[in-house]
Scaffold this motif. Sequence first.
Motif, short mmCIF file in Angstrom:
data_model
loop_
_atom_site.label_atom_id
_atom_site.label_comp_id
_atom_site.label_asym_id
_atom_site.label_seq_id
_atom_site.Cartn_x
_atom_site.Cartn_y
_atom_site.Cartn_z
N ALA B 72 0.83 -1.20 0.00
CA ALA B 72 0.00 0.00 0.00
C ALA B 72 0.86 1.25 0.00
CB ALA B 72 -0.92 -0.01 1.22
N PHE B 73 0.21 2.38 -0.36
CA PHE B 73 0.91 3.65 -0.21
C PHE B 73 0.14 4.54 0.74
CE2 PHE B 73 2.34 7.87 -0.91
CZ PHE B 73 3.70 7.70 -1.06
N PRO B 74 0.73 5.26 1.66
CA PRO B 74 2.17 5.22 1.97
C PRO B 74 2.56 3.90 2.61
CG PRO B 74 1.00 6.59 3.55
CD PRO B 74 0.01 6.20 2.51
N PRO B 75 3.79 3.46 2.41
CA PRO B 75 4.21 2.18 2.98
C PRO B 75 4.26 2.25 4.50
CG PRO B 75 6.07 3.33 2.01
CD PRO B 75 4.86 4.13 1.67
N PRO B 76 3.99 1.15 5.17
CA PRO B 76 4.00 1.16 6.64
C PRO B 76 5.41 1.40 7.16
CG PRO B 76 3.84 -1.08 5.82
CD PRO B 76 3.76 -0.19 4.63
N LEU B 77 5.52 2.29 8.12
CA LEU B 77 6.84 2.54 8.71
C LEU B 77 6.88 2.16 10.19
CD1 LEU B 77 7.82 5.88 6.95
CD2 LEU B 77 8.85 3.62 6.62
#
Lengths: 306, 306
Positions: B72-77
Amino acid sequence: MQQTLKARPVQRREAADRRTLLATLAPYFLLFLIFGLLPILYSLYLGFHRWDGLSPIKSVGFQNYARVWTDPSFIKAVTNTLIIWLGSTVLTVTTAFVLAFLVNEYVVIWRTYFRMVFLLPLLVAPAVTAIIMRVLFSSDSGLINTFWGNLVGHPVYFDWFSSTVWIKPMIILMIVWRWTGWHFVIFLAGLQSVSGDLYEAARVDGATGRQVLARITIPLMLPTIAFSVITATIGGIQVFDEPFVLTNGTGGTDNAGLTLGMYLYNAAFRNFQFGLGSAVSYYVFILVAGFTLVYNALIRRSRENG
Amino acid sequence: MGSVPNQIQERPSAAPKMARPVRRGFMALLRNPRARTRLIVTLIVFLISLMFVFPLYWMLVLSTHTLQEVSAFPPPLLFGTALGDNLSRLLEAFSPLQAIWNSLLVAVPKTLGLVLISALAGYGFSRYARLTTAQWLLSAVLATLFFPPSLGLIPFFLEMKVFGWLNTFLPLIIPAMASAFGVIWMNTYISAAIPRELYEAAELDGAGPMTTFWRVVLPIIRPGLSALAVWTFIGTWNDFQIPLIILNDADKFTMPLALTTLSAMRSSDTPAIMLGTALGILPVFLIFAFLSRQFISGLTSGAVKS
């Protein structure tokens, strides 16, 4: 007769010591002769022969050594290896030196953190680093493409691993990421052993920070830098794990990621050209030994000069 | 699982004397130009250090997210909640315990053998250094450092075939116990740590050379032994090329081989691959967390030698 009698206790002592010495060395040398030296000598022999492991061995003289130069993928492997070696050595040594200098000069808090943190990549197997790299740069959901896509405003599906341009920089990046910490610790230890008196004297003489760096720190660090460069060089010439896993063993599009180590592996364990592979291993040896000899000569000369 | 890198990072904050300048008040610090430079450089180095940790952190993060979240965007941080699901999916394709067990079966006996053989030879070289035999043989050991490991690779494989050792752990254990690096390191270490008088005293007490080695030398050089052991163990854990050539059955694969196989087989299941990778490097990080001092002392003593 009398003389030998007199010398006997000393001689007997010496013979006993020699026997003990040989006993302590026996396990190492036995293993080395069987598993180290024997293969190396047999490799020299194989290099002058053609053999696939099944049909009879055929003597071919220097043919293997000459033939590789007519193989475009060998030329490619040599150029790739030199590019990867040069790129990774320059970047690793420079980054490590700058970081070590900055930490030594300016960082007074969290020193243990800074001493440790750059070493973490060294704990990860190169093959495993390549797996993480494959995920980071993956074409459909990789973090790099995702951010790039966000930057340009539409999704990006760039295939980094099929690119002939990017495969070498990625291999270099992996080597730099993995090895900077090692060189950093070496440099930090070297910088800390430079005597504080010298700096004090330079400051009293009114030397600026830049002058101290150029006239004292770097000259004193030259042997350490040379050691660091030769270590990176020996590793860089033999690089195998990173390109192998990064390209899934293929060498990449158009062999853009093929290294000498991979060429050797393919020759021997994919095409069963044991003679050709052995010849390549001696080319690698000549490269490594040549660099090491130059390094030793430089070190010897610098020691003689002061 | 994420606690391992955290532990390493948190340790510095336990050193109170390093943190003292910060407590004096932030504004006062900023007024002092020298302290300001220090702070800025420290911040820059800290940001750079994050780049070295980030791929490992991201590996942990991805291993706790679902496939959908990963792309997904934004990528999980930050960490997610899908760790359990990922683990059960991972276990269908990959047995971490099997791979860890295989790696231990290789790394533990090899490390023990290498350390013992190196210490014994180092002891012989150091105690009998005045014998010309010792000087000659030591030069021979030094000369083997010129040989790149790939030089005898092909005949080594053929030799293992003749021995009937292919697809067993023996080629990964026995031959590698002879390490020129280990012998030279132990020779240097013992020469520095054991005064001559100790040998004379042991001899007066009637102790033979082997008794002296076991009872006197080994206990004294324990720090050197553990440093060599840590390096050997981590290096063996991360070995890729020789296991790749020797092992055929997936249930015998050591960790890096098992992980590269997993990543090739399940290339689309990023969370499972990253979880497997995290589990695969966990043992080495645990060792580093507890024995980082030995690891670093091994690193620097290897360099000082040159």
